[in-house]
Motif scaffolding. Structure first.
Motif, PDB file in Angstrom:
ATOM      1  N   UNK A 397       0.804  -1.208   0.000  1.00  0.00           N
ATOM      2  CA  UNK A 397       0.000   0.000   0.000  1.00  0.00           C
ATOM      3  C   UNK A 397       0.843   1.266   0.000  1.00  0.00           C
ATOM      4  N   UNK A 398       0.229   2.368  -0.421  1.00  0.00           N
ATOM      5  CA  UNK A 398       0.954   3.629  -0.510  1.00  0.00           C
ATOM      6  C   UNK A 398       1.472   4.089   0.845  1.00  0.00           C
ATOM      7  N   UNK A 399       0.608   4.051   1.852  1.00  0.00           N
ATOM      8  CA  UNK A 399       1.013   4.556   3.167  1.00  0.00           C
ATOM      9  C   UNK A 399       2.132   3.708   3.758  1.00  0.00           C
ATOM     10  N   UNK A 400       2.044   2.398   3.552  1.00  0.00           N
ATOM     11  CA  UNK A 400       3.106   1.520   4.053  1.00  0.00           C
ATOM     12  C   UNK A 400       4.425   1.836   3.365  1.00  0.00           C
ATOM     13  N   UNK A 401       4.379   2.041   2.052  1.00  0.00           N
ATOM     14  CA  UNK A 401       5.604   2.343   1.312  1.00  0.00           C
ATOM     15  C   UNK A 401       6.211   3.670   1.743  1.00  0.00           C
ATOM     16  N   UNK A 402       5.363   4.632   2.063  1.00  0.00           N
ATOM     17  CA  UNK A 402       5.853   5.946   2.487  1.00  0.00           C
ATOM     18  C   UNK A 402       6.460   5.911   3.889  1.00  0.00           C
TER      19      UNK A 402
END
Length: 470
Positions: A397-402
């Motif tokens: 997911x985007x938030x995890x990657x960030x």
């Protein structure tokens, strides 16, 4: 007084350029003289008589209601933080954390920010592709319907129309599909605030059944940056929730200059928009005649599209393979013409009611001379441009990657790595990879092609480094 930003803008203005870029007032030409000359005195705050953007009761409320009438909405709100603010508020109004939202992959960076901020689970749908100009085209209704069928729990659909190139999707068909499935349609109409004011232009989304529309007035109307509107025409949208979200996202010190310019732009377009746009369209058609017959360029029109429609005030000129960036540079350096943007193959000019026939004649002269200089070079041929890369695989997911640790690697060595940042050719501001997606050789080659041709890609640092997870 040492003021480098002020000095830079003063230098640009003093050069008396021909601006085919936003904002739509074109360096004040489209705004009333009294407003421009006395601008400082309109920069006030919430005092008796000036109302309050967050809880309007008087002048701002009246101005917003008049805007709603002019734009065909049930309710309109002024945005002083740009369309970005409206997009974020709309997404948070329609979705809760973990909800699915069907989203056009050609959406603006602000939509991706909303996905991350609000914890939305995106279902991306790809736009059609126009091979003649090498650009994204319409969102096909059939693609929307397939996503609605495959993801029946999605809360709604968010698409962009018109896109940066003025290509308009069939919102009437899309809105009917979305409503048949009991969902909400959000249209990022940042480039279409002018459409409702002339019958020769494509229909605006409010007149085609959209529930929510966000428009950047400053892009195509005589309004100050970053003035924008969010329009609602639906019983399915929770207005109270939307207002709460706007209060959260908009500054508590809103610019009265920006709000005044929104009010002025609405008044100008409501009272004189049809005739002003008629004059502009006549000038644009005359411009097309002046560049007709140049055999190495191509002009994007409605005839260039198999489906959808095109806004003729968005002037897109195909200059040949890998000639877009060079053309922008030559127009600026040799003819003092600044276009809105260029890409690998095209230049894009924004024409508004603040432009006139003389401006467009200068543009025609510049394009003709640049094209003639290209014709002598054997390397200029109108080849089919590189296709926009397919949407890459999403690993996390985007938030995890960030939030995970990240490192920088040379982009040439990034194949197989998970992105922790965006790579965004700017303009137009549409990412080719977002956090959580996996780099491919196709994406790397496409991005390096833009850089090698002279384009700007946000997210590349130093010596062509990119951020990846790890």
């Amino acid at each position: 007084m040492k003021a480098p930003l002020f000095d830079a803008i003063e230098k640009y203005a003093a050069s008396r350029p021909v601006p085919f870029h936003m904002p739509g007032h074109k360096m004040g030409k489209g705004l009333p003289e009294a407003f421009c000359s006395g601008m400082a005195k309109y920069d006030v705050t919430e005092i008796p008589g000036t109302d309050n953007l967050h809880f309007p009761e008087d002048a701002i409320l009246m101005a917003q209601d008049m805007a709603a009438e002019a734009f065909g909405a049930d309710k309109t709100f002024f945005l002083v933080n740009g369309s970005t603010c409206g997009v974020l508020a709309a997404m948070r109004t329609v979705c809760r954390p973990g909800d699915r939202l069907i989203i056009g992959r050609d959406c603006h960076r602000s939509v991706y920010n909303g996905i991350s901020m609000w914890g939305i689970d995106p279902v991306f749908i790809n736009p059609a592709y126009n091979p003649e100009f090498g650009i994204s085209s319409i969102t096909e209704p059939s693609v929307v319907e397939k996503a609605l069928t495959d993801y029946p729990d999605a809360k709604g659909v968010l698409i962009t129309s018109p896109n940066y190139y003025g290509i308009c999707s069939d919102i009437s068909k899309i809105s009917k599909l979305v409503h048949d499935y009991g969902k909400i349609l959000i249209v990022d109409e940042a480039h279409g605030a002018h459409l409702r004011f002339n019958r020769k232009l494509p229909l605006c989304s409010m007149d085609q059944g959209a529930d929510i529309s966000i428009q950047s007035a400053h892009k195509t109307l005589p309004a100050l940056t970053p003035g924008a509107f969010i329009h609602i025409k639906s019983k399915s949208v929770d207005i109270d929730k939307l207002q709460r979200n706007l209060r959260m996202l908009q500054t508590t010190s809103p610019s009265y200059l920006v709000m005044c310019s929104l009010d002025i732009a609405r008044a100008i377009m409501q009272e004189k928009g049809e005739s002003l746009l008629d004059d502009l369209l006549d000038s644009i058609y005359n411009f097309r005649k002046q560049i007709a017959g140049i055999n190495c360029i191509s002009v994007l029109t409605g005839d260039s599209l198999q489906k959808g429609s095109h806004d003729p005030t968005r002037i897109v000129i195909g200059m040949g393979c890998k000639r877009g960036f060079e053309t922008e540079k030559l127009l600026r350096e040799k003819f003092n013409i600044q276009v809105e943007m260029s890409d690998m193959n095209n230049i894009v000019c924004i024409a508004t009611v603040s432009d006139n026939n003389e401006d467009l004649s200068k543009l025609a002269c510049g394009i003709r001379q640049v094209a003639e200089s290209f014709q002598a070079e054997e390397s200029l041929r109108f080849k089919v441009p590189s296709r926009i890369p397919d949407t890459p695989e999403r690993a996390i997911g985007m938030r995890e990657a960030e939030d995970l640790p990240q490192r920088k690697v040379p982009i040439r060595n990034a194949n197989g790595c998970i992105a922790s940042d965006y790579l965004t050719p700017y303009p137009p501001g549409i990412p080719v990879i977002i956090p959580g997606e996996v780099y491919t050789d196709e994406i790397i080659g496409y991005v390096l092609g833009i850089v090698d041709a002279g384009g700007k890609v946000n997210g590349i640092y130093g010596k062509q480094l990119v951020n990846v997870v790890g």
